[in-house]
Write an enzyme that holds these catalytic residues in place. Structure first.
Site, PDB file in Angstrom:
ATOM      1  N   GLY A  46      21.958  72.158  95.585  1.00 23.46           N
ATOM      2  CA  GLY A  46      21.256  73.376  95.193  1.00 23.46           C
ATOM      3  C   GLY A  46      21.310  73.547  93.688  1.00 23.46           C
ATOM      4  O   GLY A  46      22.238  73.053  93.039  1.00 23.46           O
ATOM      5  N   GLN A  51      20.637  77.206  85.439  1.00 20.77           N
ATOM      6  CA  GLN A  51      21.562  76.099  85.207  1.00 20.77           C
ATOM      7  C   GLN A  51      20.966  75.015  84.310  1.00 20.77           C
ATOM      8  O   GLN A  51      21.695  74.192  83.769  1.00 20.77           O
ATOM      9  CB  GLN A  51      22.021  75.477  86.533  1.00 20.77           C
ATOM     10  CG  GLN A  51      22.905  76.414  87.361  1.00 20.77           C
ATOM     11  CD  GLN A  51      23.299  75.774  88.670  1.00 20.77           C
ATOM     12  OE1 GLN A  51      22.575  75.877  89.656  1.00 20.77           O
ATOM     13  NE2 GLN A  51      24.432  75.084  88.697  1.00 20.77           N
ATOM     14  N   CYS A  94      30.012  73.357  92.444  1.00 23.71           N
ATOM     15  CA  CYS A  94      28.830  73.767  91.681  1.00 23.71           C
ATOM     16  C   CYS A  94      28.590  72.741  90.581  1.00 23.71           C
ATOM     17  O   CYS A  94      29.536  72.304  89.923  1.00 23.71           O
ATOM     18  CB  CYS A  94      29.075  75.143  91.075  1.00 23.71           C
ATOM     19  SG  CYS A  94      27.706  75.753  90.082  1.00 23.71           S
ATOM     20  N   HIS A 136      25.271  81.547  97.084  1.00 26.88           N
ATOM     21  CA  HIS A 136      25.818  80.909  95.895  1.00 26.88           C
ATOM     22  C   HIS A 136      24.742  80.811  94.797  1.00 26.88           C
ATOM     23  O   HIS A 136      24.974  81.188  93.651  1.00 26.88           O
ATOM     24  CB  HIS A 136      26.344  79.514  96.275  1.00 26.88           C
ATOM     25  CG  HIS A 136      26.788  78.661  95.117  1.00 26.88           C
ATOM     26  ND1 HIS A 136      28.069  78.181  95.004  1.00 26.88           N
ATOM     27  CD2 HIS A 136      26.119  78.190  94.024  1.00 26.88           C
ATOM     28  CE1 HIS A 136      28.162  77.461  93.883  1.00 26.88           C
ATOM     29  NE2 HIS A 136      26.995  77.439  93.286  1.00 26.88           N
ATOM     30  N   GLU A 137      23.562  80.318  95.182  1.00 26.71           N
ATOM     31  CA  GLU A 137      22.492  80.139  94.189  1.00 26.71           C
ATOM     32  C   GLU A 137      21.970  81.487  93.694  1.00 26.71           C
ATOM     33  O   GLU A 137      21.632  81.634  92.516  1.00 26.71           O
ATOM     34  CB  GLU A 137      21.349  79.301  94.763  1.00 26.71           C
ATOM     35  CG  GLU A 137      21.719  77.885  95.203  1.00 26.71           C
ATOM     36  CD  GLU A 137      22.411  77.069  94.130  1.00 26.71           C
ATOM     37  OE1 GLU A 137      22.175  77.333  92.937  1.00 26.71           O
ATOM     38  OE2 GLU A 137      23.203  76.184  94.483  1.00 26.71           O
TER      39      GLU A 137
HETATM   40 NI    NI Z   1      26.214  76.606  91.549  1.00 27.66          NI
END
Ligand code: NI
Length: 172
Positions: A46, A51, A94, A136-137
């Site tokens: 993901g 990011q 992550c 999480h995302e």
């Molecule tokens: Ni992450």
């Protein structure tokens, strides 16, 4: 196809709150393609746009790549509309927090709304890994990392480990 570098903690850009996508246009689809390429290149499941330094409310995900077949999913402007009281614990990692894996508690099931890459609205009911991964995302869109859910002690241990790994990588 463009593979873009993934930011790692404690990069302050990861703390940005992402802004909503107003129009799902060619530029958005290009960004999504870059995100998907960058996620696969980094062996991730993901990735949020922030990011790769683009603070927009876009997530890509592929939870079943095992047979080498790619099945990327895209979520634009995702919003959680319902959460179960039941909690599930998964060991999370992550791409922005490399080498660190820790248990995180989240809602076991959620409902969410989002737009696809054609701008069409969808509703999804998710459980298991998909529910965890979406939460999480979606945290990334608020500038939150999974280590922010850990106790202060565990979080600082994780950050120290991350710094050490970075130093080793720079030295090597
Ligand atoms: Ni992450």
């Amino acid at each position: 196809m463009a593979i873009r570098p993934i930011l790692t903690a404690p990069d302050p850009r990861l703390k940005a709150v992402s802004t909503a996508v107003e129009t799902v246009d060619a530029a958005v689809r290009k960004l999504i393609d870059d995100m998907v390429d960058s996620m696969y290149e980094a062996d991730g499941i993901g990735l949020a746009a922030v990011q790769i330094g683009e603070p927009k409310r876009i997530i890509v995900m592929d939870l079943d790549q095992k047979d080498g077949k790619k099945n990327p999913r895209h979520f634009i402007n995702p919003v959680i509309t319902w959460r179960s009281e039941e909690i599930a614990t998964f060991e999370e990692g992550c791409l922005s927090v490399p080498e660190i894996w820790e248990d995180v508690e989240r809602s076991a099931r959620i409902k969410a709304e989002y737009l696809d890459r054609d701008g069409k609205k969808h509703e999804i009911e998710a459980d298991g890994l998909l529910a965890t991964c979406l939460q999480h995302e979606m945290d990334h869109l608020e500038g939150v990392l999974f280590i922010d859910h850990l106790s202060k002690l565990k979080r600082s241990m994780a950050l120290r480990k991350l710094q050490k790994a970075k130093r080793l990588k720079d030295a090597g």
